[in-house]
Design an enzyme around this catalytic site. Structure first.
Site, PDB file in Angstrom:
ATOM      1  N   CYS A   1       5.340 -14.409  36.785  1.00 47.30           N
ATOM      2  CA  CYS A   1       6.014 -15.701  36.775  1.00 47.30           C
ATOM      3  C   CYS A   1       4.958 -16.775  36.960  1.00 47.30           C
ATOM      4  O   CYS A   1       4.232 -16.761  37.968  1.00 47.30           O
ATOM      5  CB  CYS A   1       7.038 -15.751  37.917  1.00 47.30           C
ATOM      6  SG  CYS A   1       7.805 -17.359  38.183  1.00 47.30           S
TER       7      CYS A   1
ATOM      8  N   CYS B  15       5.321 -19.994  30.657  1.00 44.58           N
ATOM      9  CA  CYS B  15       6.424 -19.367  31.383  1.00 44.58           C
ATOM     10  C   CYS B  15       6.655 -18.006  30.749  1.00 44.58           C
ATOM     11  O   CYS B  15       6.704 -17.892  29.521  1.00 44.58           O
ATOM     12  CB  CYS B  15       7.690 -20.222  31.286  1.00 44.58           C
ATOM     13  SG  CYS B  15       9.171 -19.428  31.962  1.00 44.58           S
TER      14      CYS B  15
END
Length: 263
Positions: A74, A184
């Site tokens: 992440c 992302c």
């Protein structure tokens, strides 16, 4: 540390499965445990303190499952919490950052785009990396507002997704970018949609392969690569519905297990 222990991976939901796929491709005999913290997705609009607290919670869970290395799949958690995690735990922890350096080194138009969450773009680590590599380059930073929520629902190519992407990507097209950096781990799932919108000359870069290579390098250096060639255990835990994970991982359905679990 046991060589047969699993690689632990966590993300603010299902996006980090794009990283998991690269890890499994490069390290096909390793056991893996993936935590999809979908109930708290997206991390990108949370405070730094909240992101750190969630990251610690996820690491504690993976440690309780005896993982030998942890991948923070992440960008937001990496850019906001990785230094805290590395100071707190002895286990090797690998982060994921937007691939700004290769884009900056290879751009011909001297203009690159970065699509990321607010939490990543506003972090100190992201700011430091960007300044280091983009001194003479125009950088178009766009917050991918709404994208993670749609991807978490499995809505990859509906009209809502396409309208959002066109809005987010137009400033990059206007600025003549020739590289788009995905900041992302959810975003690789919308590369086909991005390619429909972007000019043909724009190259899209994500960090999945680099993270897999780094994981292998560290396991090798610590003599922690699994030596058995029997089929590994590939486990996925989500604290929300399993539907989107099942959809994104359908080609692996015969070799993985997916469970809903509180963590």
């Amino acid at each position: 540390m046991d060589k047969n222990s699993p690689i632990g991976i966590f993300d603010s939901g299902v996006g980090g499965t794009s990283i998991w796929k690269e890890v499994v491709k490069l390290l096909p005999f390793e056991h893996t445990i993936y935590l999809a913290d979908s109930i708290n997705a997206p991390y990108g609009d949370k405070s730094t303190d909240d992101i750190i607290a969630l990251s610690i919670k996820n690491v504690e869970k993976l440690l309780s499952l005896k993982c030998k290395i942890i991948i923070v799949a992440c960008n937001t958690a990496t850019t906001n919490a990785i230094s805290v995690l590395r100071n707190k735990y002895d286990i090797p922890i690998i982060g994921i950052e937007p691939a700004i350096k290769p884009a900056a080194l290879q751009t011909n138009s001297k203009s690159i785009g970065i699509l990321a969450t607010k939490g990543t773009l506003s972090s100190a680590l992201f700011s430091k990396t960007t300044k280091e590599f983009t001194k003479d380059i125009n950088v178009v930073e766009i917050i991918g507002e709404g994208l993670v929520t749609l991807i978490e629902k499995g809505n990859l190519d509906g009209p809502e997704m396409m309208a959002l992407l066109k809005k987010h990507i137009q400033p990059m097209i206007d600025a003549n970018v020739d590289y788009l950096v995905l900041g992302c781990s959810h975003y690789p799932y919308i590369i086909p949609q991005l390619k429909m919108i972007l000019p043909d000359n724009v190259k899209i870069i994500d960090s999945g392969e680099a993270v897999a290579k780094q994981t292998k390098t560290i396991l090798q250096s610590l003599d922690l690569l699994r030596e058995e060639t029997s089929a590994p255990t590939l486990q996925f835990y989500t604290n929300a519905k399993t539907r989107t994970l099942e959809f994104l991982l359908k080609e692996y359905s015969k070799i993985i297990t997916i469970e809903k679990k509180d963590f």
